[in-house]
Scaffold this active site. Structure first.
Site, short mmCIF file in Angstrom:
data_model
loop_
_atom_site.label_atom_id
_atom_site.label_comp_id
_atom_site.label_asym_id
_atom_site.label_seq_id
_atom_site.Cartn_x
_atom_site.Cartn_y
_atom_site.Cartn_z
N ASP A 164 12.91 -56.85 13.81
CA ASP A 164 14.15 -57.09 14.52
C ASP A 164 15.06 -55.86 14.50
OD1 ASP A 164 15.82 -59.14 15.87
OD2 ASP A 164 17.16 -58.83 14.17
N GLU A 220 11.29 -54.55 17.97
CA GLU A 220 12.21 -55.05 19.00
C GLU A 220 13.08 -53.89 19.47
OE1 GLU A 220 16.02 -57.91 19.91
OE2 GLU A 220 15.71 -57.01 17.95
N ASP A 271 16.00 -64.52 23.21
CA ASP A 271 17.20 -63.71 23.46
C ASP A 271 17.60 -63.66 24.93
OD1 ASP A 271 17.85 -62.91 20.84
OD2 ASP A 271 16.30 -61.36 20.87
#
Length: 591
Positions: free
Chosen positions: A339, A368, A435
């Protein structure tokens, strides 16, 4: 000749080792400017009677964007060394030699000057980008655990809501857990999935778990380590890989480390674990207001609940690397999704890769990152990133109708030219995620648009990922709307969409090699509002035809490069002399 547009750089996506013996060479030029590009190359030490024994190779134009053309040649130097340059010729018969020192007249004297050439000193296998082979064949399925299935109601939070009883709000809990995922593995097998990506499952107070408290513990609302072990083992037995989500950029403000800093301030043993400008760091004091720019310590975005970790600290490095290796070693997970990976230092990610691969050599490492990710994809950090630029190009054409077919083609080509071929082969491709708004919602509920976008994504190089529920036609806006409860009531499931996704996945598996390694060539049908391209590998070729119109299109089959005996690859029906493409639909023909 527009020399300013001509570009090449060794040891980049323009010149890289594809494997331990093979070099890929690319050259960029202004669109439509060059008639011919010739690669001049040979071993730098190969001389005979004092003359360098150069060879000439005509390069192929492999991609075009709105501004540029890209030329390509694959070469296998016998001794893994190469000295090379380019002779470029435009349509006005102007010719020039381009090498490491710039442009020169293409005279024999200049072509014999070694100092004018680019160099690839030696192909080292250890420096060649290598990702797990299995990742090329992965068809991922992303699960937001709190919303997939409630398999053990006894673990649900006290304030749990009835499953699917309402559209989710930010702080809602519905009781999804690992037992629920385990109970529905057969659904994923039926769909054809062979990789599961779980958003965080570690102990944290929120439903999303991106504010970790303890990375060594499964959140008790999700299960325990034994449950997780059973899940991984069962997934592996069914041929499904498992990837976990690690939040190493920041930690939750309720973690023991941050709580110690709140209590002891400068004297805290965790003081150097964070980026603190001044004390106190307590909420509401010293500018520490949620969402404000006045925070006295670094955080994810401007949220006081997620203080940023200092990954330059040796103690933090050891802590995080112990976590990364623990879950690989003890539970045999197959991948890490990282992340906010672009906000962590490169030095740490290099150590991360070395540590994880020492435990299991074919772990898939996914970052990410929402933008150009070249610095992270050199072979010593990540295997892939979440390919959002690729996503957006597809969405903007097929879903939102914001860009033309030409802009679509340009965007896709630009993306593939950005990275070496073997990077693109394992790239993580998706249309939506936890997201973003779900693709069906972005399409205004138009299933045909969604099917087009999905088929287009599955037709290209890279590992496709489906967000949970897409197979049943789930919708949902931006967070938290995209995190609805999975629909398990058959009366509410879009079974026609499920059948389509099954067929698409089986199609991908059937033509896996072609869709991973095959050449990509576009046909120009933009005036007809068609997007047409072919994928070719050896004697095998597929032609993809996408109709952007709101009415059916019928064209002569020969115009697309196949005849009436060709077989429709996805629908398994013989086509007529004329190809009919449904409104907002597509055809895939095995030519």
């Amino acid at each position: 000749m527009e020399k300013a547009a001509i570009y090449h750089q060794p040891a980049s996506s323009f010149a890289y080792s594809y494997d331990a013996k093979t070099l890929h060479i690319r050259l960029r030029a202004k669109r439509g400017d060059l008639k011919k590009v010739t690669l001049i190359a040979a071993d730098p030490y190969l001389y005979q009677d004092g003359v360098w024994q150069k060879e000439s190779y005509e390069m192929e134009k492999i991609a075009t964007t709105e501004q540029h053309d890209y030329y390509f040649y694959q070469i296998t130097p016998p001794k893994r060394r190469l000295q090379y340059g380019f002779i470029v010729e435009d349509y006005q018969q102007e010719t020039a030699f381009y090498g490491g020192r710039g442009f020169f007249n293409a005279t024999e004297e200049n072509l014999a000057t070694a100092d004018y050439y680019f160099k690839f000193p030696f192909i080292h296998a250890v420096d060649t980008f290598q990702a797990p082979e299995w990742a090329k064949e992965a068809i991922w399925y992303q699960i937001f655990p709190e919303r997939f299935a409630n398999g053990d109601p006894s673990r649900s939070p006290e304030n749990v809501l009835a499953w699917g009883s309402k559209d989710p709000e930010v702080n809602d809990f519905f009781g999804g857990d690992i037992e629920g995922i385990l109970a529905h593995l057969d659904h994923l097998v039926e769909l054809g999935i062979n990789g599961i990506y779980l958003t965080p499952i570690f102990e944290a107070p929120t439903n999303h778990k991106y504010d970790t408290l303890d990375y060594f513990e499964i959140d008790p609302h999700f299960g325990d380590k034994e449950t997780f072990r059973r899940f991984v083992d069962a997934a592996h037995e069914k041929g499904i890989r498992v990837m976990l989500d690690a939040v190493f950029n920041h930690i939750g403000d309720q973690s023991k480390e941050w709580q110690d800093v709140l209590l002891n301030e400068e004297k805290s043993k965790y003081r150097d674990w964070f980026h603190i400008d001044s004390f106190p760091v307590r909420p509401g004091e010293n500018g520490n207001i949620e969402g404000a720019e006045t925070l006295s310590y670094d955080t994810f975005a401007f949220t006081t609940h997620m203080p940023k970790l200092n990954t330059e600290s040796p103690e933090v490095q050891k802590y995080l690397l112990d976590i990364a290796t623990y879950w690989v070693r003890e539970f045999d997970i197959d991948g890490w999704r990282l992340d906010v990976a672009n906000e962590v230092d490169h030095a740490f990610w290099k150590k991360f890769r070395q540590a994880v691969l020492a435990e299991k050599e074919d772990v898939y490492i996914l970052g990410e990152i929402w933008h150009d990710s070249w610095p992270w994809l050199l072979g010593d950090e990540f295997d892939a990133v979440m390919n959002y630029p690729f996503t957006q190009t597809i969405i903007e054409h097929f879903i939102e109708e914001r860009i033309s077919a030409e802009q679509l083609i340009s965007g896709i080509n630009e993306q593939f030219m950005r990275y070496p071929a073997q990077v693109s082969q394992v790239m993580f491709n998706m249309l939506d995620s936890h997201d973003t708004a779900r693709v069906l919602t972005r399409a205004g509920g138009d299933k045909n648009k969604v099917k087009q976008a999905l088929a287009f994504m599955f037709a290209h190089t890279g590992a496709p990922c489906i967000y949970y529920g897409t197979e049943f036609g789930m919708d949902g806006g931006n967070d938290p709307g995209c995190r609805k409860c999975m629909v398990w009531d058959k009366s509410e499931q879009d079974l026609e969409m499920f059948a389509f996704m099954q067929a698409l996945i089986q199609f991908r598996k059937k033509y896996q090699s072609l869709l991973t390694y095959g050449d990509l060539k576009w046909q120009d049908w933009s005036n007809e509002q068609l997007v047409v391209f072919e994928r070719k590998l050896g004697s095998e070729k597929l032609v993809f035809i996408f109709n952007d119109r709101d009415q059916e299109v019928e064209k002569d089959a020969a115009a697309f490069g196949f005849d009436a005996s060709s077989r429709d690859a996805l629908n398994a029906t013989l086509i007529d002399t004329f190809v009919k493409i449904p409104a907002r639909g597509f055809r895939v023909v095995n030519a």
